[in-house]
Motif scaffolding. Structure first.
Motif, PDB file in Angstrom:
ATOM      1  N   GLU A   1     -13.672  -1.615   3.439  1.00 33.35           N
ATOM      2  CA  GLU A   1     -12.965  -2.175   4.583  1.00 33.35           C
ATOM      3  C   GLU A   1     -13.968  -2.506   5.678  1.00 33.35           C
ATOM      4  OE1 GLU A   1      -9.746   0.323   5.746  1.00 33.35           O
ATOM      5  OE2 GLU A   1      -8.947   0.415   3.710  1.00 33.35           O
ATOM      6  N   SER A   2     -13.832  -3.681   6.239  1.00 37.63           N
ATOM      7  CA  SER A   2     -14.786  -4.145   7.252  1.00 37.63           C
ATOM      8  C   SER A   2     -14.384  -3.665   8.639  1.00 37.63           C
ATOM      9  CB  SER A   2     -14.895  -5.665   7.219  1.00 37.63           C
ATOM     10  OG  SER A   2     -13.621  -6.228   7.423  1.00 37.63           O
ATOM     11  N   THR A   3     -14.487  -2.389   8.825  1.00 33.92           N
ATOM     12  CA  THR A   3     -14.231  -1.793  10.131  1.00 33.92           C
ATOM     13  C   THR A   3     -15.564  -1.342  10.705  1.00 33.92           C
ATOM     14  OG1 THR A   3     -13.866   0.366   9.107  1.00 33.92           O
ATOM     15  CG2 THR A   3     -11.918  -1.012   9.494  1.00 33.92           C
ATOM     16  N   ASN A   4     -15.541  -0.878  11.918  1.00 39.16           N
ATOM     17  CA  ASN A   4     -16.782  -0.394  12.508  1.00 39.16           C
ATOM     18  C   ASN A   4     -16.639   1.085  12.791  1.00 39.16           C
ATOM     19  OD1 ASN A   4     -19.286  -0.303  13.608  1.00 39.16           O
ATOM     20  ND2 ASN A   4     -18.747  -1.388  15.501  1.00 39.16           N
ATOM     21  N   PRO A   5     -17.287   1.998  12.127  1.00 42.48           N
ATOM     22  CA  PRO A   5     -18.204   1.795  11.004  1.00 42.48           C
ATOM     23  C   PRO A   5     -17.443   1.445   9.731  1.00 42.48           C
ATOM     24  CG  PRO A   5     -17.892   4.142  11.375  1.00 42.48           C
ATOM     25  CD  PRO A   5     -17.122   3.412  12.462  1.00 42.48           C
ATOM     26  N   PRO A   6     -18.118   0.837   8.741  1.00 39.56           N
ATOM     27  CA  PRO A   6     -17.452   0.460   7.491  1.00 39.56           C
ATOM     28  C   PRO A   6     -16.866   1.686   6.780  1.00 39.56           C
ATOM     29  CG  PRO A   6     -19.668  -0.451   7.607  1.00 39.56           C
ATOM     30  CD  PRO A   6     -19.516   0.464   8.769  1.00 39.56           C
ATOM     31  N   THR A   7     -15.676   1.529   6.268  1.00 39.42           N
ATOM     32  CA  THR A   7     -15.027   2.626   5.562  1.00 39.42           C
ATOM     33  C   THR A   7     -14.668   2.189   4.148  1.00 39.42           C
ATOM     34  OG1 THR A   7     -12.859   1.967   6.387  1.00 39.42           O
ATOM     35  CG2 THR A   7     -14.049   3.633   7.662  1.00 39.42           C
ATOM     36  N   ARG A   8     -14.474   3.184   3.308  1.00 40.95           N
ATOM     37  CA  ARG A   8     -14.066   2.938   1.934  1.00 40.95           C
ATOM     38  C   ARG A   8     -12.729   3.629   1.707  1.00 40.95           C
ATOM     39  NH1 ARG A   8     -18.838   4.494  -1.973  1.00 40.95           N
ATOM     40  NH2 ARG A   8     -18.082   2.767  -3.194  1.00 40.95           N
ATOM     41  N   SER A   9     -11.855   2.934   1.036  1.00 39.06           N
ATOM     42  CA  SER A   9     -10.588   3.557   0.664  1.00 39.06           C
ATOM     43  C   SER A   9     -10.428   3.427  -0.845  1.00 39.06           C
ATOM     44  CB  SER A   9      -9.417   2.913   1.404  1.00 39.06           C
ATOM     45  OG  SER A   9      -9.251   1.582   1.004  1.00 39.06           O
ATOM     46  N   THR A  10      -9.584   4.247  -1.384  1.00 36.74           N
ATOM     47  CA  THR A  10      -9.306   4.223  -2.817  1.00 36.74           C
ATOM     48  C   THR A  10      -7.885   3.730  -3.013  1.00 36.74           C
ATOM     49  OG1 THR A  10     -10.803   6.075  -3.193  1.00 36.74           O
ATOM     50  CG2 THR A  10      -9.196   5.614  -4.918  1.00 36.74           C
ATOM     51  N   THR A  11      -7.747   2.770  -3.909  1.00 33.04           N
ATOM     52  CA  THR A  11      -6.434   2.232  -4.240  1.00 33.04           C
ATOM     53  C   THR A  11      -6.151   2.510  -5.709  1.00 33.04           C
ATOM     54  OG1 THR A  11      -6.615   0.494  -2.591  1.00 33.04           O
ATOM     55  CG2 THR A  11      -5.027   0.149  -4.352  1.00 33.04           C
ATOM     56  N   VAL A  12      -5.015   3.102  -5.980  1.00 31.07           N
ATOM     57  CA  VAL A  12      -4.570   3.330  -7.353  1.00 31.07           C
ATOM     58  C   VAL A  12      -3.601   2.203  -7.685  1.00 31.07           C
ATOM     59  CG1 VAL A  12      -3.339   4.878  -8.912  1.00 31.07           C
ATOM     60  CG2 VAL A  12      -4.870   5.822  -7.174  1.00 31.07           C
TER      61      VAL A  12
ATOM     62  N   PHE B   1      -3.258  16.376  -2.217  1.00 26.96           N
ATOM     63  CA  PHE B   1      -4.370  15.960  -1.366  1.00 26.96           C
ATOM     64  C   PHE B   1      -4.165  16.241   0.121  1.00 26.96           C
ATOM     65  CE2 PHE B   1      -4.231  12.884  -4.981  1.00 26.96           C
ATOM     66  CZ  PHE B   1      -5.261  13.477  -5.701  1.00 26.96           C
ATOM     67  N   GLY B   2      -3.046  16.843   0.485  1.00 34.42           N
ATOM     68  CA  GLY B   2      -2.835  17.259   1.858  1.00 34.42           C
ATOM     69  C   GLY B   2      -2.237  16.226   2.793  1.00 34.42           C
ATOM     70  N   HIS B   3      -2.036  15.005   2.336  1.00 33.14           N
ATOM     71  CA  HIS B   3      -1.411  13.960   3.154  1.00 33.14           C
ATOM     72  C   HIS B   3      -0.759  12.940   2.226  1.00 33.14           C
ATOM     73  CE1 HIS B   3      -5.450  12.461   2.209  1.00 33.14           C
ATOM     74  NE2 HIS B   3      -4.897  11.271   2.202  1.00 33.14           N
ATOM     75  N   ALA B   4       0.118  12.130   2.781  1.00 38.28           N
ATOM     76  CA  ALA B   4       0.825  11.132   1.968  1.00 38.28           C
ATOM     77  C   ALA B   4      -0.062   9.909   1.755  1.00 38.28           C
ATOM     78  CB  ALA B   4       2.115  10.717   2.668  1.00 38.28           C
TER      79      ALA B   4
ATOM     80  N   TYR C   1       2.364  -1.984  -8.475  1.00 41.10           N
ATOM     81  CA  TYR C   1       2.446  -1.275  -7.206  1.00 41.10           C
ATOM     82  C   TYR C   1       1.105  -0.614  -6.971  1.00 41.10           C
ATOM     83  CZ  TYR C   1       7.476  -1.955  -7.148  1.00 41.10           C
ATOM     84  OH  TYR C   1       8.727  -2.522  -7.113  1.00 41.10           O
ATOM     85  N   MET C   2       0.836  -0.262  -5.710  1.00 49.02           N
ATOM     86  CA  MET C   2      -0.424   0.382  -5.367  1.00 49.02           C
ATOM     87  C   MET C   2      -0.173   1.562  -4.441  1.00 49.02           C
ATOM     88  SD  MET C   2      -2.728  -2.962  -4.599  1.00 49.02           S
ATOM     89  CE  MET C   2      -1.414  -3.974  -3.921  1.00 49.02           C
ATOM     90  N   ILE C   3      -1.009   2.564  -4.587  1.00 44.55           N
ATOM     91  CA  ILE C   3      -1.043   3.674  -3.645  1.00 44.55           C
ATOM     92  C   ILE C   3      -2.436   3.656  -3.037  1.00 44.55           C
ATOM     93  CG2 ILE C   3      -0.919   6.162  -3.323  1.00 44.55           C
ATOM     94  CD1 ILE C   3       0.941   6.273  -5.756  1.00 44.55           C
ATOM     95  N   ASN C   4      -2.494   3.515  -1.725  1.00 41.56           N
ATOM     96  CA  ASN C   4      -3.768   3.429  -1.033  1.00 41.56           C
ATOM     97  C   ASN C   4      -4.004   4.711  -0.250  1.00 41.56           C
ATOM     98  OD1 ASN C   4      -6.113   2.619   0.176  1.00 41.56           O
ATOM     99  ND2 ASN C   4      -5.211   0.974   1.358  1.00 41.56           N
ATOM    100  N   ASP C   5      -5.222   5.196  -0.309  1.00 40.56           N
ATOM    101  CA  ASP C   5      -5.602   6.394   0.424  1.00 40.56           C
ATOM    102  C   ASP C   5      -6.928   6.129   1.116  1.00 40.56           C
ATOM    103  OD1 ASP C   5      -6.262   8.911   1.374  1.00 40.56           O
ATOM    104  OD2 ASP C   5      -5.452   9.926  -0.386  1.00 40.56           O
ATOM    105  N   LYS C   6      -6.927   6.162   2.430  1.00 38.27           N
ATOM    106  CA  LYS C   6      -8.133   5.865   3.191  1.00 38.27           C
ATOM    107  C   LYS C   6      -9.120   7.030   3.206  1.00 38.27           C
ATOM    108  CE  LYS C   6      -5.994   2.495   6.294  1.00 38.27           C
ATOM    109  NZ  LYS C   6      -5.902   1.521   5.287  1.00 38.27           N
ATOM    110  N   SER C   7      -8.667   8.212   2.867  1.00 43.74           N
ATOM    111  CA  SER C   7      -9.567   9.370   2.854  1.00 43.74           C
ATOM    112  C   SER C   7      -9.237  10.280   1.677  1.00 43.74           C
ATOM    113  CB  SER C   7      -9.467  10.135   4.170  1.00 43.74           C
ATOM    114  OG  SER C   7      -8.150  10.596   4.357  1.00 43.74           O
ATOM    115  N   LEU C   8      -9.397   9.755   0.480  1.00 38.27           N
ATOM    116  CA  LEU C   8      -9.082  10.529  -0.718  1.00 38.27           C
ATOM    117  C   LEU C   8     -10.004  11.734  -0.812  1.00 38.27           C
ATOM    118  CD1 LEU C   8      -7.316  10.715  -3.241  1.00 38.27           C
ATOM    119  CD2 LEU C   8      -9.038   9.379  -4.448  1.00 38.27           C
ATOM    120  N   LEU C   9      -9.415  12.879  -0.881  1.00 38.14           N
ATOM    121  CA  LEU C   9     -10.153  14.136  -0.912  1.00 38.14           C
ATOM    122  C   LEU C   9     -11.133  14.187  -2.084  1.00 38.14           C
ATOM    123  CD1 LEU C   9     -10.349  16.964   0.377  1.00 38.14           C
ATOM    124  CD2 LEU C   9      -8.588  17.693  -1.205  1.00 38.14           C
TER     125      LEU C   9
END
Length: 188
Positions: free
Chosen positions: A159-170, A91-94, A107-115
């Motif tokens: 995620e309640s950020t401004n603007p709202p973002t979505r992340s994927t957690t495995v 995916f180009g990043h850790a 355990y979880m692997i979180n990716d804030k911008s999963l390709l």
């Protein structure tokens, strides 16, 4: 004289697939799976199943390229390999490796911008589908192939950020035998 891809070394190479091609191939795979299912849950299951088969092959390839055919035997080392080396290659990043709060088996692997979720649009009746199930399948395939029995599932986190973002957690749930084996390794 220009060399073809067949003339190059099998070892590590950078950037051979463009992002647009990667996105197109994945969207076609989602479309293929979508045409072969009747219910929305079956789509995630199908993507997960395909990911598991890919994961088995990814482990062999990356162990050959990066580790000279040496595989990790410790749980945390293997999880680090998956979240850093494998995730970066795919995916180009850790990804961010997190310990589960409820159990030593999670355990979880979180990716804030999963390709995988960036360029996919699904029909309205399938709007709750998480294409990250494919990534969860890859993680499960890698770990199963390395003899760490587990189940992996993908979850979307708002995620309640401004603007709202979505992340994927495995989310990775290991079989109890993995923790028992890890304890035996620590005691020896």
């Amino acid at each position: 004289m220009k060399t073809s891809i067949l003339d190059r070394q099998f070892s590590k190479s950078k950037g051979e697939v463009s992002l647009s091609l990667y996105a197109f191939l994945f969207s076609e795979m989602v479309q293929y799976c979508l045409n072969n299912v009747e219910q929305s849950q079956q789509l995630e299951d199908k993507l997960h199943e395909v990911g598991v088969r890919v994961g088995y092959r990814v482990l062999d390839l990356l162990c050959y390229r990066d580790k000279a055919n040496r595989r990790e035997v410790r749980l945390l080392s293997m999880l680090s390999f998956v979240s850093q080396t494998c995730w970066r290659a795919l995916f180009g990043h850790a990804g961010d490796l997190l310990k589960g709060q409820d159990s030593e088996l999670e355990y979880m692997i979180n990716d804030k911008s999963l390709l995988l979720t960036k360029f996919i649009s699904v029909p309205r009746d399938f709007s709750h589908i998480n294409c990250g199930a494919y990534a969860a399948g890859i993680v499960e395939g890698i770990l199963q192939s390395a003899e760490f029995p587990c189940e992996a599932s993908a979850h979307t986190v708002e995620e309640s950020t401004n603007p709202p973002t979505r992340s994927t957690t495995v989310l990775i749930r290991f079989a109890s035998e993995v923790v028992e084996r890890e304890k035996r390794l620590q005691n020896s």
